[in-house]
Design an enzyme around this catalytic site. Structure first.
Site, short mmCIF file in Angstrom:
data_model
loop_
_atom_site.label_atom_id
_atom_site.label_comp_id
_atom_site.label_asym_id
_atom_site.label_seq_id
_atom_site.Cartn_x
_atom_site.Cartn_y
_atom_site.Cartn_z
N ASP A 13 -3.75 -6.68 3.27
CA ASP A 13 -3.15 -7.81 3.61
C ASP A 13 -4.02 -8.78 4.20
O ASP A 13 -3.65 -9.42 5.12
CB ASP A 13 -1.80 -7.45 4.46
CG ASP A 13 -0.99 -6.55 3.77
OD1 ASP A 13 -0.95 -6.79 2.38
OD2 ASP A 13 -0.55 -5.69 4.45
N LYS A 16 -6.96 -10.99 0.39
CA LYS A 16 -7.81 -10.90 -0.82
C LYS A 16 -7.52 -11.70 -1.91
O LYS A 16 -8.45 -12.24 -2.60
CB LYS A 16 -7.93 -9.30 -1.16
CG LYS A 16 -8.44 -8.52 -0.20
CD LYS A 16 -8.57 -6.93 -0.63
CE LYS A 16 -7.14 -6.42 -0.74
NZ LYS A 16 -6.56 -6.20 0.58
N ALA A 39 -0.01 -2.66 -4.28
CA ALA A 39 -0.89 -4.05 -3.71
C ALA A 39 0.25 -5.27 -3.91
O ALA A 39 0.91 -5.41 -4.77
CB ALA A 39 -1.97 -4.14 -4.49
N GLY A 40 -0.19 -6.12 -3.03
CA GLY A 40 0.52 -7.49 -3.03
C GLY A 40 -0.61 -8.69 -2.79
O GLY A 40 -0.98 -8.75 -1.61
N HIS A 41 -0.61 -9.54 -4.01
CA HIS A 41 -1.64 -10.36 -3.72
C HIS A 41 -0.92 -12.04 -3.71
O HIS A 41 -0.55 -11.98 -4.90
CB HIS A 41 -2.89 -10.29 -4.59
CG HIS A 41 -3.72 -9.18 -4.43
ND1 HIS A 41 -4.84 -8.60 -5.31
CD2 HIS A 41 -3.75 -8.40 -3.21
CE1 HIS A 41 -5.06 -7.61 -4.66
NE2 HIS A 41 -4.72 -7.52 -3.22
N THR A 132 4.95 2.65 -0.06
CA THR A 132 5.72 1.28 -0.51
C THR A 132 6.54 2.04 -1.43
O THR A 132 7.56 1.25 -2.31
CB THR A 132 4.61 0.53 -1.38
OG1 THR A 132 3.87 1.24 -2.30
CG2 THR A 132 3.60 -0.12 -0.31
N GLN A 226 -5.46 -2.98 -1.16
CA GLN A 226 -5.35 -2.28 0.00
C GLN A 226 -6.63 -2.67 0.83
O GLN A 226 -7.10 -3.59 0.96
CB GLN A 226 -5.22 -0.84 0.02
CG GLN A 226 -3.61 -0.39 -0.86
CD GLN A 226 -3.71 -0.67 -2.12
OE1 GLN A 226 -4.48 0.30 -2.64
NE2 GLN A 226 -2.58 -0.98 -2.60
N LYS A 306 8.00 -6.05 7.65
CA LYS A 306 7.36 -6.79 8.84
C LYS A 306 6.15 -6.06 9.04
O LYS A 306 6.19 -4.97 9.09
CB LYS A 306 8.46 -6.93 10.11
CG LYS A 306 7.98 -7.92 11.20
CD LYS A 306 9.14 -7.87 12.12
CE LYS A 306 8.69 -9.00 13.24
NZ LYS A 306 9.56 -8.84 14.32
#
Ligand code: IMP
Length: 432
Positions: A13, A16, A39-41, A132, A226, A306
């Site tokens: 986070d 990237k 992953a969260g982009h 996750t 990550q 959060k």
């Protein structure tokens, strides 16, 4: 020709997605080499927000080839959903622009379930990882256990049932042990055959494509997911993800040799965050953490959780510089610190009364380290949206220089807002 690997130098986070998107303008190919849809982009292009979890960030750029390498664990359902969401947003994702390595292991519903069963059981015993729940760990276990179903197996309906047998022998024993019902062979076959037609057109020999591109002098951007502290070997084990997140993984995770990697860019947030359980020496479980979380909009892209927030930890990033071979960093979210009277930076730890300058490897020692802080004066002006060094308050420049000195790596890029163009280039990672 310098190919570039982008990695997170903290717990993920770090921002990237934006940096990869920005760099992809200079690249021909963008490759994911580990992780999955955990992953969260988030990309913001001309005010439009794209949220990616499985697809390489280059996918929103016209004329770039996006590649999912064999080091990724691939959930076909998540893939279909993400492609269709992007299509709704006007991004065309077609087999000539996106390739999936034929030897990529699949995440199936039973992996997702097992992830959840284990986390639920661990909640009661206090040993939860805070995953996750996307099935990442169980899918990597099957890969290493040599019982995974891989993308290429979807095209071989003769051997597929045997592979499903092999996988289910293991999974049903585990499920029985945990008190959950077994999975029917036919259910897995239906799950696989129902998605095969949507996946197979994208399947290719990725190692060969990358070799050809490299020989032709095209620029490859390897996109890590990550962060270093979540690496299965170098992270805060067991509170880590199940893949190697460090830069070296770009090679085996996509099928190029180590010599194909020219420059390692470590994405580094101007403070620290983490999601999930595990040690976090500079965590500020107080109004400072609340301030950073609110100002920085620190909520997970994938799970909405959060994020825990704290001061910049130079010990961890210095270690990340070493284990990744980071040549330069992209510093992100400096603007979140705008207006603070005082900013703290962790420069070392004490462990049982002894001064140390590294993160100890053992879980117990990681939980016991105490940060040593250096206090810096904040700045009054704003760094948000700055597009040159001259736009930055002097004290902000001082903060950046101090970080460089502590971690032993220079700032190559400075990101001053989520917008693509709010980026200051100091050194082009792609330059020869
Ligand atoms: P898993 O990858 O779902 O197995 O989760 C293992 C750990 O990695 C948990 O602490 C997750 O919160 C964390 N994690 C996984 N993916 C990301 C990410 O993209 N950003 C930040 N943390 C992540």
């Amino acid at each position: 020709m310098a190919n570039v690997v982008v990695v997170g130098s903290q717990w993920g986070d770090e921002g990237k997605g934006k940096i990869v998107d920005w760099l992809s303008e200079r690249a021909d190919v963008v490759v994911r080499f580990q992780g999955g849809h955990n992953a969260g982009h988030t990309l913001v292009v001309d005010g439009k927000v794209y949220k990616l979890s499985l697809l390489p960030s280059g996918v929103v750029r016209e004329g770039k080839l996006s590649v999912i390498g064999n080091g990724v664990v691939f959930d076909p359902h998540a893939f279909v959903a993400e492609v269709s969401k992007l299509k709704e947003q006007g991004v065309s994702v077609t087999p000539d622009r996106l390739k999936i390595a034929e030897n990529t292991s699949l995440i199936l519903s039973l992996h997702r379930e097992l992830d959840g069963f284990r986390e639920d059981a661990a909640s009661n015993s206090g040993t939860k990882i805070g995953t996750t729940r996307r099935g990442i760990g169980p899918a990597y276990e099957d890969k290493v256990g040599r019982r995974a179903i891989r993308v290429m197996d979807l095209a071989d309906l003769e051997t597929l049932p045997l592979k499903v047998d092999r996988m289910l022998t293991h999974h049903n024993a585990v499920r029985r042990g945990l008190g959950h019902p077994e999975v029917e062979h036919s259910a897995i076959m239906t799950e696989l055959t129902s998605v095969a037609d949507e996946i197979l057109p994208y399947m290719d020999r990725v190692w060969k494509i990358l070799d050809d591109k490299r020989r032709a002098g095209e620029r490859i951007l390897f996109e890590g997911a990550q962060g270093t502290l979540l690496d299965i070997d170098h992270g805060t084990y067991p509170f880590v993800t199940s893949s190697n997140t460090v830069a070296g993984q770009a090679a085996p995770g996509s099928g190029v040799g180590p010599g194909a990697i020219g420059y390692v860019l470590g994405i580094t947030k101007a403070y620290t965050t983490r999601v999930g359980e595990g040690p976090f020496p500079t965590e500020q479980d107080n109004e400072v953490g609340e301030f950073l979380g609110t100002r920085g909009r620190e909520f997970g892209t994938v799970t909405g959780r959060k994020r825990r927030c704290g001061w910049f930890d130079a010990v961890l990033v210095r270690q990340a510089v070493a284990v990744n071979g980071i040549n330069g960093i992209a510093l992100t979210k400096l603007d979140v610190l705008d207006g603070l009277d005082e900013i703290k930076v962790c420069t070392g730890y004490t462990l049982d009364g002894e001064l140390i300058d590294y993160l100890p490897a053992s879980q117990g020692a990681q939980a016991r380290v105490e940060p040593i802080y250096e206090s810096l004066e904040g700045w009054k002006g704003t760094t948000a949206g700055a597009r040159s060094w001259n736009d930055l308050p002097a004290q902000a420049v001082k903060y950046v220089r101090y970080i460089e000195e502590l971690i032993g790596a220079p700032v190559a890029l400075l990101s001053t807002s989520p917008e693509r163009d709010d980026t200051i280039l100091v050194t082009d990672p792609f330059q020869d």
